[in-house]
Design an enzyme around this catalytic site. Structure first.
Site, PDB file in Angstrom:
ATOM      1  N   GLU A  76      11.558 -21.543  31.575  1.00  0.00           N
ATOM      2  CA  GLU A  76      11.438 -22.525  30.500  1.00  0.00           C
ATOM      3  C   GLU A  76      10.998 -23.849  31.091  1.00  0.00           C
ATOM      4  OE1 GLU A  76      14.951 -23.211  28.134  1.00  0.00           O
ATOM      5  OE2 GLU A  76      13.832 -24.433  26.714  1.00  0.00           O
TER       6      GLU A  76
ATOM      7  N   MET B  59      20.259 -22.401  32.951  1.00  0.00           N
ATOM      8  CA  MET B  59      19.223 -21.793  32.115  1.00  0.00           C
ATOM      9  C   MET B  59      19.733 -20.504  31.487  1.00  0.00           C
ATOM     10  SD  MET B  59      16.204 -21.922  30.887  1.00  0.00           S
ATOM     11  CE  MET B  59      15.711 -20.661  29.728  1.00  0.00           C
TER      12      MET B  59
ATOM     13  N   ASN C 113      18.562 -17.631  30.421  1.00  0.00           N
ATOM     14  CA  ASN C 113      17.828 -16.364  30.457  1.00  0.00           C
ATOM     15  C   ASN C 113      18.687 -15.223  29.913  1.00  0.00           C
ATOM     16  OD1 ASN C 113      15.960 -17.821  32.239  1.00  0.00           O
ATOM     17  ND2 ASN C 113      17.635 -17.609  33.704  1.00  0.00           N
TER      18      ASN C 113
ATOM     19  N   GLU D 169      25.280 -22.365  27.793  1.00  0.00           N
ATOM     20  CA  GLU D 169      24.306 -21.305  28.081  1.00  0.00           C
ATOM     21  C   GLU D 169      24.700 -20.000  27.399  1.00  0.00           C
ATOM     22  OE1 GLU D 169      21.743 -22.591  29.224  1.00  0.00           O
ATOM     23  OE2 GLU D 169      22.667 -24.396  30.053  1.00  0.00           O
TER      24      GLU D 169
ATOM     25  N   HIS E 259      23.734 -20.079  23.757  1.00  0.00           N
ATOM     26  CA  HIS E 259      22.297 -19.887  23.541  1.00  0.00           C
ATOM     27  C   HIS E 259      21.953 -18.421  23.261  1.00  0.00           C
ATOM     28  CE1 HIS E 259      20.064 -23.551  23.943  1.00  0.00           C
ATOM     29  NE2 HIS E 259      20.415 -23.817  25.193  1.00  0.00           N
TER      30      HIS E 259
HETATM   31  N1  B3K Z   1      17.142 -24.546  28.179  1.00  0.00           N
HETATM   32  C1  B3K Z   1      17.403 -25.087  29.478  1.00  0.00           C
HETATM   33  C2  B3K Z   1      16.585 -26.282  29.805  1.00  0.00           C
HETATM   34  C3  B3K Z   1      15.233 -25.977  30.322  1.00  0.00           C
HETATM   35  C4  B3K Z   1      14.556 -27.232  30.797  1.00  0.00           C
HETATM   36  C5  B3K Z   1      13.145 -27.005  31.177  1.00  0.00           C
HETATM   37  N2  B3K Z   1      12.527 -28.182  31.743  1.00  0.00           N
HETATM   38  C6  B3K Z   1      18.841 -25.412  29.666  1.00  0.00           C
HETATM   39  C7  B3K Z   1      19.626 -25.637  28.442  1.00  0.00           C
HETATM   40  O1  B3K Z   1      19.401 -26.542  27.665  1.00  0.00           O
HETATM   41  O2  B3K Z   1      20.504 -24.866  28.186  1.00  0.00           O
HETATM   42 ZN    ZN Z   2      20.395 -25.699  26.041  1.00  0.00          ZN
END
Ligand code: B3K
Ligand code: ZN
Length: 899
Positions: A125, A267, A269, A302, A305
């Site tokens: 990302e 992150m 993932n 995380e 998400h």
């Molecule tokens: N989604 C990632 C952040 C990615 C940043 C890229 N430059 C972490 C988060 O917000 O959970």
């Molecule tokens: Zn986030």
């Protein structure tokens, strides 16, 4: 790595669906640090909902092209270019096989596939996947993935990717392989792999619906003793999401992996979260209470998400707040629940206060500068520059306002409908708003402006009381202050603002509230819905003139203008039933006093403290009915950064002088009370990271920090030295070290004093713990400095320390960012030395890691608001960076700042 061409602006209004879709992705990796070969097999078809295109345009960066085939036949009309690959004249549906290579060992950007500590990691990302293989690297292209990893078995015994492990085994030449399958469709930014020498803490749990799940926290072997808290946090997060939102873990296995070279926090993932070690590793000796709390929050974030971001993702990057604002809101609610349960309002309030402090100091500043943008931005040059306080923190406030308007149950209904409608799809902020509206039969059309208008709204309040009719009227007027041009351009009309209010009677008790036209009073806090530019709300049966408690629990991200007297603020601080507003009253009182003193300091006039402030602080400090954590927050003065932002012209030196003066006065006037608080809040016995114990430590260490300001610091030094030596946890040890350093500067600082000894001891003791050495650097970078030895000298010397490494983002942040962003008085030294240092470091980082460089570049964006001498020196530094920086990331920031 860099892009010197004229930056291209990407606009929200230009969104078009992709001409092709990819249904399945099969990846094969031959992992070698200097040259990893990646074979990608894609099932591609034309998108029936898009404009037809003859060629397939795939994104790719820094890749070596090896070959292409369509339906198994070598394909010649493929053109590799700087930004990707054009596959010409393709059929309607086909299997495309692409082979390419990348160089993970040379990848210092930490985006794409890279090597850290000898292991392989990925970060995709927002647009890192295209640095691994050619792809439609945009979030509205969702596919299912199978991934085969091959690598040397001795060097890389562990091979991980998203989803479930379906096969593994040995190969010739000492290599082995693992094959992973992720059954859920996902965008490419959620792809991940990890390979290396790692070990895991494991737990098996049974989900709410009775399914067995494997949880793992993977780390380097010597860090296994610091994984328990992350695992506990993960289990708590899983349980909380089941209970609060009815959302279960969907995979059989969920993994967290820690890596020390990482651009941000963590992150999400799919099934394979990758974390900065800072947000995983903790034990009492190495991590503070704040670290423990942050780990819980980030692990929760995380994990959450998985539903808000992964199962339902963003159609395009303009919708980033769809997942980030919502997930921050969810992690805030999770942390609040963990610190006191859903019922304990006072405990919840301390979390709320901390969140609002960050929002006001950082997001309000962003909204007043050249990077101001709406929660859903209209354009960007580099998307990585838009992972901002506005998208995250203001975005979370916007989500919170739905809950405030609809109630918790109404909000839950909206969430349920959102998943019912959009599970497995890439959607927009409008889709979320529609789900909230439809599930509750509400019209939320006007609420859209929260997504499209930049800038911090203000609500001016006037009140009047009529003794004859016993009516109390509250008139609310909304508007914006003159912020940045970016903010002004987007302001189109009044917002839908939930404005929570209470009325306090002369005895300090809340009054029951009946609005004119209602038959009976309903509760003591009401959420007024302000939808017009100006509206008057009249309360009936108000027996005596009340004191209004405005914007309770900070019900909207706005600035409230109301002319409270000092006595009224002291009264609110003592009586308001809304804990947030009690704190707020104290902050207003202190801010007013500090700004007046800063004005005097700027004019070289003598300073004198107002007794009202001392009295108010004394009452809070000695009120044993208040929780220690609340007292700690209430007794902390507003930060220098926040105060400087409130001045017509920011003058960091004057703010520092004023704030230090007040700290010294409060230390001296309340010395006996600080000492008593210190004694009363010691936490003997084994360390526990509970909110209660952390609250005691927080108040005790705040007392110590005030005491270290005294001219006669002997007592503070004695306490701090004893605390340093006896500490069984990092919270107490680092607070003691900080107090010693403080006392040293407060008294002019001989070099052979206890501070120096403790600093050396700290280094030796924790030499093998990089996260603790980060603290060691940060503590020195944020020191006050003296006329004889300004902090910049210490920082310059530390840049040459053997443990300093600019390529490791945590280390760079601990020294460079701490000095530039967390030590305003020293950074903004009148001779401009801080700005020269800043420019040097932005340029150095730009060549290695543009994302990290761009973060640092933002540090000067409010330059126009400073006093003339500083302003000119800042402009010169910005111009130098603009002339020398190469990356799109840094160029966007400095060019916007100078525009
Ligand atoms: N989604 C990632 C952040 C990615 C940043 C890229 N430059 C972490 C988060 O917000 O959970
Ligand atoms: Zn986030």
């Amino acid at each position: 790595m860099s892009d010197t061409a004229t930056p291209t602006v990407i606009r929200r209004e230009d969104y078009a669906p992709p001409a092709f879709l990819i249904d399945t992705v099969d990846l094969e990796f031959d992992l070698v640090p200097e040259r990893t070969v990646v074979k990608s097999t894609l099932r591609v078809r034309r998108n029936p909902d898009a404009k037809p295109a003859a060629h397939l345009e795939l994104m790719g960066e820094q890749l070596e092209f090896i070959g292409a085939a369509i339906d198994g036949e070598p394909y010649a009309t493929v053109r590799a270019h700087e930004h990707g690959l054009t596959v010409e004249n393709v059929p309607d549906a086909f299997t495309l096989t692409l082979t390419g290579a990348c160089d993970p060992a040379a990848n210092t950007t930490l985006s794409g596939l890279y090597v850290s500590g000898g292991n392989f990691f990925t970060q995709c990302e927002a647009e890192g996947f295209r640095r691994i293989t050619w792809f439609l690297d945009r979030p509205d292209v969702m596919a299912t993935y199978t991934v085969t990893l091959r690598a040397d078995k001795t060097a890389y015994p562990v091979l991980l990717s998203n989803g479930n492990l379906i096969a593994e085994g040995d190969l010739s030449d000492g290599r082995h392989y693992a094959k992973w399958e992720d059954p859920f469709r996902k965008p490419s930014y959620l792809f991940a792999l990890v390979a290396g020498k790692l070990v895991a803490l494991e737990e098996h749990i049974t989900s709410g619906s009775g399914k067995e799940k494997l949880l793992q926290v993977w780390v380097e072997p010597h860090d296994l003793d610091k994984t328990r808290h992350a695992m506990d946090s993960l289990i708590h997060a899983i349980r909380w999401d089941e209970q609060r939102f009815g959302l279960e873990l969907d995979l059989d296995r969920f993994m967290i992996v820690a890596v020390s070279d990482f651009n941000m926090g963590a992150m999400e993932n799919k099934g394979l979260n990758i974390f900065n070690t800072k947000y995983v590793l903790a034990n009492p000796e190495t991590a503070t209470d704040v670290d423990f709390a942050n780990i819980e929050a980030v692990v929760g974030h995380e994990y959450f998400h998985n539903w808000t971001g992964n199962r339902v993702t963003c159609r395009d990057w303009f919708q980033l707040s769809l997942k980030e604002g919502l997930t921050v809101f969810r992690d805030q609610e999770f942390s609040a629940a963990m610190s006191g349960g859903d019922e304990n309002e006072a405990a919840r309030a301390t979390r709320r206060i901390e969140d609002v402090r960050v929002l006001r100091q950082m997001q309000f500043a962003e909204d007043a500068g050249p990077m101001a943008h709406p929660v859903r931005p209209e354009s960007y040059v580099e998307i990585n520059n838009f992972y901002t306080m506005t998208v995250y923190e203001k975005g979370a406030e916007v989500v919170r306002m739905y809950q405030t308007l609809l109630g918790r149950d109404g909000f839950r209904k909206g969430m349920d409908l959102y998943f019912q409608r959009h599970d497995g799809h890439a959607v927009t902020c409008d889709d979320f708003r529609r789900a909230m509206a439809d599930a509750n039969g509400r019209d939320l059309a006007q609420f859209e402006r929260w997504y499209s208008q930049a800038g911090t709204p203000r609500v001016a309040v006037t009140t009047s009381y009529d003794e004859g009719t016993r009516c109390y009227s509250v008139t609310l007027t909304q508007g914006y202050t003159n912020g940045s041009p970016a903010a002004r351009e987007t302001q189109k009309g009044p917002l839908h603002i939930p404005f929570a209010i209470g009325l306090i009677g002369p005895d300090g008790a809340d009054l029951p509230l009946r609005l004119e036209g209602e038959t009976a009073a309903q509760g003591t806090t009401r959420v007024l819905e302000l939808t017009e530019t100006q509206q008057t709300f009249t309360f009936a049966d108000v027996l005596a003139k009340p004191l209004p408690s405005l914007l309770r629990n900070f019900s909207a991200p706005v600035v409230v203008d109301y002319d409270y007297g000092n006595d009224e603020l002291a009264f609110l601080l003592a009586h308001d039933s809304d804990a947030f507003n009690r704190w707020e009253a104290g902050q207003r009182l202190a801010t007013r006093e500090l700004l007046a003193l800063a004005g005097r300091a700027a004019a070289s006039q003598p300073l004198e403290i107002n007794d009202a402030l001392v009295d108010a602080f004394r009452r809070v400090l000695t009120d044993e009915l208040l929780s220690p954590s609340f007292r700690e927050l209430a007794l902390m003065l507003p930060s220098e950064t926040y105060l400087a932002e409130q001045m017509a012209q920011s003058d960091p030196a004057a703010v520092h002088a004023a704030r230090q003066f007040v700290r010294k006065q409060l230390a001296a006037a309340l010395k006996a009370q600080w000492l008593a608080a210190y004694e009363r809040n010691v936490t003997p016995g084994a360390y526990e990271p509970t909110p209660e114990a952390a609250g005691h430590r927080g108040l005790k260490n705040l007392a110590l920090s005030y005491l270290s300001e005294l001219d006669d610091s002997a007592e503070a030094v004695r306490l701090a030295t004893a605390q340093y030596e006896a500490a069984n946890n990092m919270t107490d040890r680092s607070a003691a070290l900080s107090a010693l350093l403080n006392a040293q500067t407060a008294t002019g600082g001989a070099l052979d004093d206890p501070a120096r000894a403790a600093l050396e001891d700290f280094y030796v003791r924790f030499e093998k713990e990089p996260l603790v050495i980060d603290k060691w650097f940060a503590l020195q970078a944020t020191q006050r400095g003296t006329a004889q030895r300004p902090t910049i000298e210490t920082v310059r010397a530390l840049m040459g320390h053997p443990a300093f490494n600019i390529r490791n983002p945590n280390r760079a942040r601990s020294l460079i960012f701490s000095f530039c962003a967390a030590n305003p008085a020293q950074f903004h030294a009148a001779d401009g030395s801080g700005y020269t240092f800043w420019a040097d470091q932005v340029i150095a980082l730009d060549a290695l890691n543009p994302q990290v460089a761009a973060r640092l570049a933002r540090n000067l964006e409010l330059w126009r608001r400073f006093t003339p001498t500083l302003r000119d020196a800042m402009r010169a530094a910005l111009e130098r960076v603009a002339a020398e920086a190469k990356s799109r990331d840094v160029r966007e920031i400095v060019e916007k700042a100078l525009a």
